[in-house]
Design a protein around this motif. Structure first.
Motif, PDB file in Angstrom:
ATOM      1  N   ILE A   1      10.543 -11.054  -2.682  1.00 14.82           N
ATOM      2  CA  ILE A   1       9.719 -10.091  -3.406  1.00 14.82           C
ATOM      3  C   ILE A   1       8.533  -9.659  -2.553  1.00 14.82           C
ATOM      4  N   ILE A   2       8.076  -8.454  -2.835  1.00 16.64           N
ATOM      5  CA  ILE A   2       6.856  -7.937  -2.215  1.00 16.64           C
ATOM      6  C   ILE A   2       5.683  -8.561  -2.957  1.00 16.64           C
ATOM      7  N   ILE A   3       4.694  -8.994  -2.202  1.00 18.55           N
ATOM      8  CA  ILE A   3       3.488  -9.565  -2.795  1.00 18.55           C
ATOM      9  C   ILE A   3       2.341  -8.588  -2.525  1.00 18.55           C
ATOM     10  N   ALA A   4       1.677  -8.176  -3.597  1.00 23.04           N
ATOM     11  CA  ALA A   4       0.556  -7.255  -3.444  1.00 23.04           C
ATOM     12  C   ALA A   4      -0.313  -7.308  -4.698  1.00 23.04           C
ATOM     13  N   GLU A   5      -1.573  -7.009  -4.512  1.00 21.86           N
ATOM     14  CA  GLU A   5      -2.495  -6.906  -5.644  1.00 21.86           C
ATOM     15  C   GLU A   5      -2.109  -5.681  -6.482  1.00 21.86           C
TER      16      GLU A   5
ATOM     17  N   TYR B   1      16.836  -0.534   0.294  1.00 19.06           N
ATOM     18  CA  TYR B   1      16.412  -1.286   1.476  1.00 19.06           C
ATOM     19  C   TYR B   1      15.260  -0.562   2.181  1.00 19.06           C
ATOM     20  N   LYS B   2      15.417   0.733   2.396  1.00 17.41           N
ATOM     21  CA  LYS B   2      14.390   1.501   3.121  1.00 17.41           C
ATOM     22  C   LYS B   2      13.063   1.521   2.371  1.00 17.41           C
ATOM     23  N   VAL B   3      13.099   1.663   1.046  1.00 14.40           N
ATOM     24  CA  VAL B   3      11.846   1.714   0.291  1.00 14.40           C
ATOM     25  C   VAL B   3      11.150   0.354   0.320  1.00 14.40           C
ATOM     26  N   VAL B   4      11.904  -0.735   0.240  1.00 12.19           N
ATOM     27  CA  VAL B   4      11.289  -2.062   0.315  1.00 12.19           C
ATOM     28  C   VAL B   4      10.790  -2.320   1.730  1.00 12.19           C
ATOM     29  N   ARG B   5      11.590  -1.966   2.736  1.00 15.69           N
ATOM     30  CA  ARG B   5      11.174  -2.139   4.132  1.00 15.69           C
ATOM     31  C   ARG B   5       9.866  -1.386   4.400  1.00 15.69           C
ATOM     32  N   ASP B   6       9.807  -0.135   3.986  1.00 16.92           N
ATOM     33  CA  ASP B   6       8.613   0.676   4.236  1.00 16.92           C
ATOM     34  C   ASP B   6       7.411   0.169   3.438  1.00 16.92           C
ATOM     35  N   SER B   7       7.647  -0.295   2.217  1.00 16.71           N
ATOM     36  CA  SER B   7       6.556  -0.825   1.394  1.00 16.71           C
ATOM     37  C   SER B   7       5.980  -2.098   2.006  1.00 16.71           C
ATOM     38  N   ARG B   8       6.838  -2.911   2.582  1.00 19.91           N
ATOM     39  CA  ARG B   8       6.385  -4.158   3.220  1.00 19.91           C
ATOM     40  C   ARG B   8       5.462  -3.876   4.403  1.00 19.91           C
ATOM     41  N   LYS B   9       5.581  -2.703   4.996  1.00 18.26           N
ATOM     42  CA  LYS B   9       4.762  -2.348   6.166  1.00 18.26           C
ATOM     43  C   LYS B   9       3.367  -1.853   5.785  1.00 18.26           C
ATOM     44  N   GLN B  10       3.160  -1.575   4.503  1.00 16.54           N
ATOM     45  CA  GLN B  10       1.881  -1.028   4.063  1.00 16.54           C
ATOM     46  C   GLN B  10       0.793  -2.097   4.091  1.00 16.54           C
TER      47      GLN B  10
ATOM     48  N   TRP C   1       5.218 -10.541   1.876  1.00 21.34           N
ATOM     49  CA  TRP C   1       6.619 -10.730   1.492  1.00 21.34           C
ATOM     50  C   TRP C   1       6.877 -12.207   1.297  1.00 21.34           C
ATOM     51  N   ASP C   2       7.483 -12.548   0.192  1.00 25.24           N
ATOM     52  CA  ASP C   2       7.884 -13.928  -0.057  1.00 25.24           C
ATOM     53  C   ASP C   2       9.357 -14.047   0.307  1.00 25.24           C
ATOM     54  N   ASP C   3       9.625 -14.730   1.425  1.00 24.76           N
ATOM     55  CA  ASP C   3      10.972 -14.858   1.949  1.00 24.76           C
ATOM     56  C   ASP C   3      11.894 -15.647   1.031  1.00 24.76           C
ATOM     57  N   THR C   4      11.342 -16.579   0.285  1.00 26.60           N
ATOM     58  CA  THR C   4      12.156 -17.406  -0.604  1.00 26.60           C
ATOM     59  C   THR C   4      12.545 -16.631  -1.861  1.00 26.60           C
ATOM     60  N   LEU C   5      11.576 -15.952  -2.443  1.00 29.13           N
ATOM     61  CA  LEU C   5      11.823 -15.208  -3.678  1.00 29.13           C
ATOM     62  C   LEU C   5      12.316 -13.784  -3.429  1.00 29.13           C
TER      63      LEU C   5
ATOM     64  N   LEU D   1       1.629   1.921  -3.902  1.00 25.82           N
ATOM     65  CA  LEU D   1       3.023   1.923  -3.444  1.00 25.82           C
ATOM     66  C   LEU D   1       3.897   2.758  -4.381  1.00 25.82           C
ATOM     67  N   ILE D   2       3.703   2.572  -5.676  1.00 32.00           N
ATOM     68  CA  ILE D   2       4.500   3.286  -6.674  1.00 32.00           C
ATOM     69  C   ILE D   2       4.162   4.771  -6.666  1.00 32.00           C
ATOM     70  N   LYS D   3       2.868   5.087  -6.484  1.00 33.42           N
ATOM     71  CA  LYS D   3       2.469   6.495  -6.406  1.00 33.42           C
ATOM     72  C   LYS D   3       3.119   7.162  -5.193  1.00 33.42           C
ATOM     73  N   ASP D   4       3.200   6.422  -4.079  1.00 32.53           N
ATOM     74  CA  ASP D   4       3.803   6.965  -2.854  1.00 32.53           C
ATOM     75  C   ASP D   4       5.323   7.091  -2.961  1.00 32.53           C
ATOM     76  N   ASN D   5       5.954   6.175  -3.698  1.00 31.21           N
ATOM     77  CA  ASN D   5       7.403   6.227  -3.843  1.00 31.21           C
ATOM     78  C   ASN D   5       7.797   5.525  -5.144  1.00 31.21           C
ATOM     79  N   LEU D   6       8.136   6.302  -6.147  1.00 31.07           N
ATOM     80  CA  LEU D   6       8.459   5.777  -7.475  1.00 31.07           C
ATOM     81  C   LEU D   6       9.617   4.777  -7.441  1.00 31.07           C
ATOM     82  N   ARG D   7      10.483   4.914  -6.451  1.00 29.78           N
ATOM     83  CA  ARG D   7      11.670   4.047  -6.365  1.00 29.78           C
ATOM     84  C   ARG D   7      11.308   2.567  -6.181  1.00 29.78           C
TER      85      ARG D   7
END
Length: 142
Positions: free
Chosen positions: A91-95, A71-80, A85-89, A102-108
């Motif tokens: 999922i995080i949406i990003a290029e 939860y924390k990793v997704v929450r923090d990633s969404r703030k970047q 964020w797609d509320d229906t699916l 995001l992955i470099k900052d936190n592999l999780r």
């Protein structure tokens, strides 16, 4: 000898989070987390709901820690910057370049590049005190 590693699927995870939400009150939750009685009730309720699972309190506590970390990793990633964020699916949406950062900052967070996190809203309610509209009381003294 430690108990064997629990086998968790989405139904068990959702069941656990739903039960935790049902017990998310001062009787079962102290300032620093769940009370001993809270953990006992959560464990017993989960095992009643899924009688073939036979989860131990320790296995449930480990899953809670794991879900909170996700939860924390997704929450923090969404703030970047550059993420959506797609509320229906759920999922995080990003290029791709943003995902790489995001992955470099936190592999999780890597697994959530191709996998939804369906429990995000429920875990936000549990860990942040964010309540869906349907849960808000109209009584201001509540």
């Amino acid at each position: 000898m430690a108990a064997p590693r629990a086998s968790w699927d989405h139904a068990y995870e959702k069941g656990l989070v739903d039960i935790m939400l049902d017990h998310n009150n001062p009787i079962y939750r102290g300032q620093n987390g769940w009370t001993a009685e809270g953990w006992t009730r959560i464990t017993n309720t989960l095992n009643q709901k899924f009688p073939l699972a036979h989860f131990t309190k320790q296995q449930i506590q480990e899953k809670d820690k794991d879900l909170k970390g996700n939860y924390k990793v997704v929450r923090d990633s969404r703030k970047q910057s550059g993420t959506g964020w797609d509320d229906t699916l759920c999922i995080i949406i990003a290029e791709p370049i943003i995902w790489d950062k995001l992955i470099k900052d936190n592999l999780r967070v890597k697994k959530f590049r191709s996998k939804p996190f369906m429990l995000f809203k429920s875990l936000a309610t549990l860990h942040e005190g964010v309540f869906p509209v349907s849960c808000i009381s109209v009584d201001p003294t509540y």
